[in-house]
Design an enzyme around this catalytic site. Structure first.
Site, PDB file in Angstrom:
ATOM      1  N   SER A   1     -15.128 -19.480 -14.040  1.00  0.00           N
ATOM      2  CA  SER A   1     -16.019 -19.387 -12.789  1.00  0.00           C
ATOM      3  C   SER A   1     -17.689 -19.900 -13.334  1.00  0.00           C
ATOM      4  CB  SER A   1     -16.025 -17.913 -12.059  1.00  0.00           C
ATOM      5  OG  SER A   1     -17.239 -17.777 -11.092  1.00  0.00           O
TER       6      SER A   1
ATOM      7  N   ASP B   1      -7.508 -19.583  -4.893  1.00  0.00           N
ATOM      8  CA  ASP B   1      -9.158 -19.563  -4.197  1.00  0.00           C
ATOM      9  C   ASP B   1     -10.043 -20.379  -3.982  1.00  0.00           C
ATOM     10  OD1 ASP B   1     -12.185 -19.261  -6.109  1.00  0.00           O
ATOM     11  OD2 ASP B   1     -11.829 -20.319  -7.705  1.00  0.00           O
TER      12      ASP B   1
ATOM     13  N   HIS C   1      -9.519 -16.567  -7.046  1.00  0.00           N
ATOM     14  CA  HIS C   1     -10.400 -16.378  -8.224  1.00  0.00           C
ATOM     15  C   HIS C   1     -10.279 -15.099  -8.613  1.00  0.00           C
ATOM     16  CE1 HIS C   1     -13.776 -18.421  -9.298  1.00  0.00           C
ATOM     17  NE2 HIS C   1     -14.540 -17.361  -9.576  1.00  0.00           N
TER      18      HIS C   1
END
Length: 372
Positions: free
Chosen positions: A213, A314, A344
């Site tokens: 991320s 995601d 995610h």
């Protein structure tokens, strides 16, 4: 037995794997794998909404249960995930220690190393890892990252340097990038001094920058800085669900349906960027959008082999795939793996049986990539 069908997505091949993945060392450059399975719900089940201060109209930005910013700059971050010490049970055959890198900026790292390193005939690669959290939350001591990276160090037979960088909005970008670069400077010096036991026996010609991320975003931008600054040249980059953005929305950002308590919604993504970028910067700033018109040349990244890990559910999926395609067009050695039916941060949230299966697959891929 492996059953597969093939189609093309963007500029690289997509292979749908049923029941069992193909050996990772047989994946061609710029190829994308998609692992199939049952639906998994991605959520932060441990999320707490117990902010200490009442809003009273003073809240200017908020992501439910994660961060609240008040007028005047006061920031609240409830304890969402427990913190873990660096103590590791002896049976896991991994040692860990916390190391201060810069006491003035409170920059520190947790270093993991296989405890049986003397049994290895060759020196071990080093993975410098940046945690996720939208640049605004998260810690190298979060239990979910502690467990994930401990497992990576053990399974991949590598040393992991997990970086605890400064968070926004108290320290907006490029503070996290500066911290990442300073870790590389420290790592180079440590290679000469040898003061950290866990880093002894490392191969500093096999350093990988990695993260998930926002951490993947940091890894990418630190690598970009290292292209023109002769400090230490990484052998490769590992980008797990990289947190990139842009003013224009992708299809997955516009149409991907997320649970209310998803790890990353579009609204949360926008809030993270408002808090992380300098004031009045747009999401087409190169720090957010590596494909923006004034971004550094992607062709410079041909120096490093790159692995991009994408989660099918995601909201960042399409943006991650577009980035991978653009990087592949420069001739860069890039590999992409898409994990089907997970969202995610599945690899650290471990909130479903399928997430754990996909995490095991991811560790297998990371091990193969690191030890190529």
């Amino acid at each position: 037995m492996i059953t597969k069908c093939t189609e093309h997505f963007l500029d690289f091949q997509v292979v749908y794997i049923v029941l069992a993945p193909i050996p990772y060392n047989q994946i061609p450059i710029a190829t994308c794998l998609v692992f199939t399975g049952q639906m998994a719900t991605i959520s932060l089940s441990q999320r707490s909404t117990s902010f200490r201060q009442p809003s009273n109209g003073s809240v200017v930005e908020e992501i439910s249960g994660l961060i609240r910013v008040h007028k005047g700059g006061y920031v609240e971050r409830p304890l969402v995930i427990a913190h873990a010490s660096c103590m590791v049970p002896s049976g896991l055959e991994v040692t860990a220690t916390d190391v201060t890198i810069d006491k003035f900026t409170s920059l520190w790292a947790r270093v993991y190393a296989p405890s049986n390193y003397k049994q290895f005939s060759s020196k071990r690669p080093v993975v410098v890892y940046f945690h996720g959290g939208g640049f605004c939350v998260g810690s190298a001591s979060w239990a979910c990252y502690h467990d994930f990276l401990l497992n990576l160090a053990r399974e991949a037979c590598c040393v992991v340097v997990s970086v605890n960088y400064r968070l926004a909005p108290e320290n907006r970008l490029p503070a996290a990038y500066d911290d990442g670069f300073n870790v590389i400077m420290w790592l180079k010096q440590e290679g000469l001094k040898g003061t950290v036991n866990e880093l002894k026996g490392c191969d500093y010609s096999k350093v990988y920058l990695a993260g998930d991320s926002a951490g993947a975003n940091i890894a990418y931008h630190v690598a970009s800085q290292l292209v023109s600054r002769s400090v230490l040249s990484p052998k490769g980059i590992i980008l797990i669900q990289p947190f990139f953005g842009g003013d224009s929305r992708t299809m997955s950002e516009k149409h991907s349906t997320q649970p209310v308590n998803s790890a990353l919604t579009l609204s949360a993504s926008d809030t993270y960027w408002r808090l992380a970028l300098p004031v009045r910067f747009t999401r087409d700033n190169p720090w957010c959008n590596p494909l923006a018109r004034d971004a550094p040349r992607l062709s410079d990244m041909r120096l490093f082999k790159t692995l991009v890990c994408v989660a099918e559910l995601d909201i960042l999926k399409d943006r991650n795939l577009e980035f991978t395609s653009a990087l592949a067009r420069t001739g860069a050695p890039v590999q992409c793996v898409v994990y089907k039916d997970v969202g995610h941060a599945f690899q650290v949230l471990h909130n479903s049986r399928l997430s754990q299966t996909r995490t095991h697959e991811m560790i297998t891929h990371l091990r193969a990539f690191i030890n190529q």
